[in-house]
Design a protein around this motif. Sequence first.
Motif: not given
Length: 109
Positions: A18-24, A73, A77, A79
Motif C-alpha cells: 500500500t502506498w502512503p497517503s500524500a500527507r504521510d 499525528d 494536514d 489543503t
Amino acid sequence: AERAAAAAAATAARPVITWPSARDAFNAVLAVEQMMTTGGGWQDQVGGALEGMRLTVACPTDLQDASGGRGLDSLPDYTARVAKLPPAAAAFLSRHVVCVFTGTCRLAA
C-alpha cells in the motif's frame, strides 16, 4: 499448466503493497528534516509531488509535540487548491517552467 499454477500461487502469497497517503509521504520527509535539525519545512516536498499550479496550506502545528507521544499525528494536514488553467495557459507553462535538480545540497537556514 503446473508452472502457471506455481507462479499464480507465488504471486498470491506476496504481501499487498500500500502506498502512503500524500500527507504521510510529506510528513515522513518533514519528520526526517526535523530530526536532522536542518530547519527544513514542508514546501519542497509538497511542491515537487503535487501536479499543476496550486496554493497549498498546512494547518498550524507544534512540531516539537512529535516527541510527546502523538508521533506523526502531530504533523500537519495539507489543503491544496489547484488553479484551473485554460489549456493554452497550461501548455505555455509546461513549455516554459522547469524544475531542475542541480545536485547541490543545501541546509535550510
